[in-house]
Design a protein around this motif. Structure first.
Motif, PDB file in Angstrom:
ATOM      1  N   ARG A   1       0.670  -4.076  -2.365  1.00 11.74           N
ATOM      2  CA  ARG A   1       1.812  -3.212  -2.036  1.00 11.74           C
ATOM      3  C   ARG A   1       2.953  -3.843  -1.333  1.00 11.74           C
ATOM      4  NH1 ARG A   1      -2.458  -0.890   1.285  1.00 11.74           N
ATOM      5  NH2 ARG A   1      -3.504   0.505  -0.031  1.00 11.74           N
ATOM      6  N   CYS A   2       2.830  -5.056  -0.837  1.00 13.92           N
ATOM      7  CA  CYS A   2       3.859  -5.888  -0.283  1.00 13.92           C
ATOM      8  C   CYS A   2       4.714  -6.406  -1.533  1.00 13.92           C
ATOM      9  CB  CYS A   2       3.124  -6.886   0.602  1.00 13.92           C
ATOM     10  SG  CYS A   2       2.754  -6.451   2.348  1.00 13.92           S
ATOM     11  N   LEU A   3       4.179  -6.786  -2.296  1.00  7.26           N
ATOM     12  CA  LEU A   3       4.613  -7.225  -3.742  1.00  7.26           C
ATOM     13  C   LEU A   3       5.490  -6.264  -4.023  1.00  7.26           C
ATOM     14  CD1 LEU A   3       1.924  -9.766  -5.016  1.00  7.26           C
ATOM     15  CD2 LEU A   3       4.184 -10.373  -4.082  1.00  7.26           C
ATOM     16  N   PHE A   4       4.816  -4.986  -4.396  1.00  6.91           N
ATOM     17  CA  PHE A   4       5.486  -3.892  -5.174  1.00  6.91           C
ATOM     18  C   PHE A   4       6.887  -3.481  -4.274  1.00  6.91           C
ATOM     19  CE2 PHE A   4       5.852   0.690  -5.564  1.00  6.91           C
ATOM     20  CZ  PHE A   4       6.004   0.833  -7.063  1.00  6.91           C
ATOM     21  N   PHE A   5       6.723  -3.444  -3.100  1.00  6.62           N
ATOM     22  CA  PHE A   5       7.898  -3.077  -2.331  1.00  6.62           C
ATOM     23  C   PHE A   5       9.018  -4.497  -2.324  1.00  6.62           C
ATOM     24  CE2 PHE A   5       5.027  -0.524   0.168  1.00  6.62           C
ATOM     25  CZ  PHE A   5       5.504   0.858  -0.356  1.00  6.62           C
ATOM     26  N   VAL A   6       8.527  -5.447  -2.482  1.00  4.27           N
ATOM     27  CA  VAL A   6       9.531  -6.557  -2.429  1.00  4.27           C
ATOM     28  C   VAL A   6      10.155  -6.406  -3.875  1.00  4.27           C
ATOM     29  CG1 VAL A   6       9.688  -9.232  -2.839  1.00  4.27           C
ATOM     30  CG2 VAL A   6       8.474  -8.079  -1.032  1.00  4.27           C
ATOM     31  N   LEU A   7       9.582  -6.234  -4.852  1.00  7.16           N
ATOM     32  CA  LEU A   7      10.075  -6.009  -6.235  1.00  7.16           C
ATOM     33  C   LEU A   7      11.114  -4.818  -6.476  1.00  7.16           C
ATOM     34  CD1 LEU A   7       6.864  -6.988  -8.328  1.00  7.16           C
ATOM     35  CD2 LEU A   7       8.876  -8.339  -8.084  1.00  7.16           C
ATOM     36  N   LEU A   8      10.816  -3.822  -5.788  1.00  8.35           N
ATOM     37  CA  LEU A   8      11.541  -2.616  -5.664  1.00  8.35           C
ATOM     38  C   LEU A   8      12.816  -2.863  -4.931  1.00  8.35           C
ATOM     39  CD1 LEU A   8       8.984   0.312  -5.566  1.00  8.35           C
ATOM     40  CD2 LEU A   8      10.360  -0.568  -7.666  1.00  8.35           C
ATOM     41  N   SER A   9      12.811  -3.878  -3.866  1.00 10.47           N
ATOM     42  CA  SER A   9      14.065  -3.886  -3.185  1.00 10.47           C
ATOM     43  C   SER A   9      15.152  -4.611  -4.018  1.00 10.47           C
ATOM     44  CB  SER A   9      13.724  -4.765  -1.784  1.00 10.47           C
ATOM     45  OG  SER A   9      12.474  -4.360  -1.395  1.00 10.47           O
TER      46      SER A   9
END
Length: 82
Positions: A74-82
Motif C-alpha cells: 500500500r505504501c509503495l502504491f501511494f508513493v507511485l501515485l504521488s
C-alpha cells in the motif's frame, strides 16, 4: 516416545519459535513451528489439540507476514501515485 520425537521436544521447539517470532525473526521461527507440527502429528495424530495449537501459531505468524507485506505494498502504491 523418546529423543527427538518426544512431545516435550516439540513444546521446546514451539517455545523457541514463539520467542524468535516475538523478536521479529520470522524466517528463523517458521522451521521450528513446522517441526513442532510434524512431531505433534506423529505423536498425537492430526486432530489433537496440541496439533491445532501448533498450526494456529504458524498461521498467526504467516498472517502477520501477509499483513506486513500488504502494508508495504500500500505504501509503495501511494508513493507511485504521488
Amino acid at each position: 516416545m523418546h529423543g527427538d520425537e518426544h512431545p516435550q521436544v516439540a513444546t521446546g521447539l514451539n517455545n523457541l519459535a514463539s520467542l524468535l517470532y516475538s523478536q521479529g525473526k520470522i524466517n528463523e521461527a517458521i522451521p521450528y513451528f513446522k517441526e513442532t507440527i510434524t512431531i505433534f502429528k506423529k505423536v498425537y495424530g492430526d486432530e489433537h489439540p496440541n496439533v491445532a495449537t501448533a498450526l494456529n501459531n504458524l498461521a498467526l505468524l504467516l498472517s502477520d507476514q501477509v499483513r506486513t507485506f500488504l502494508t508495504i505494498l500500500r505504501c509503495l502504491f501511494f508513493v507511485l501515485l504521488s
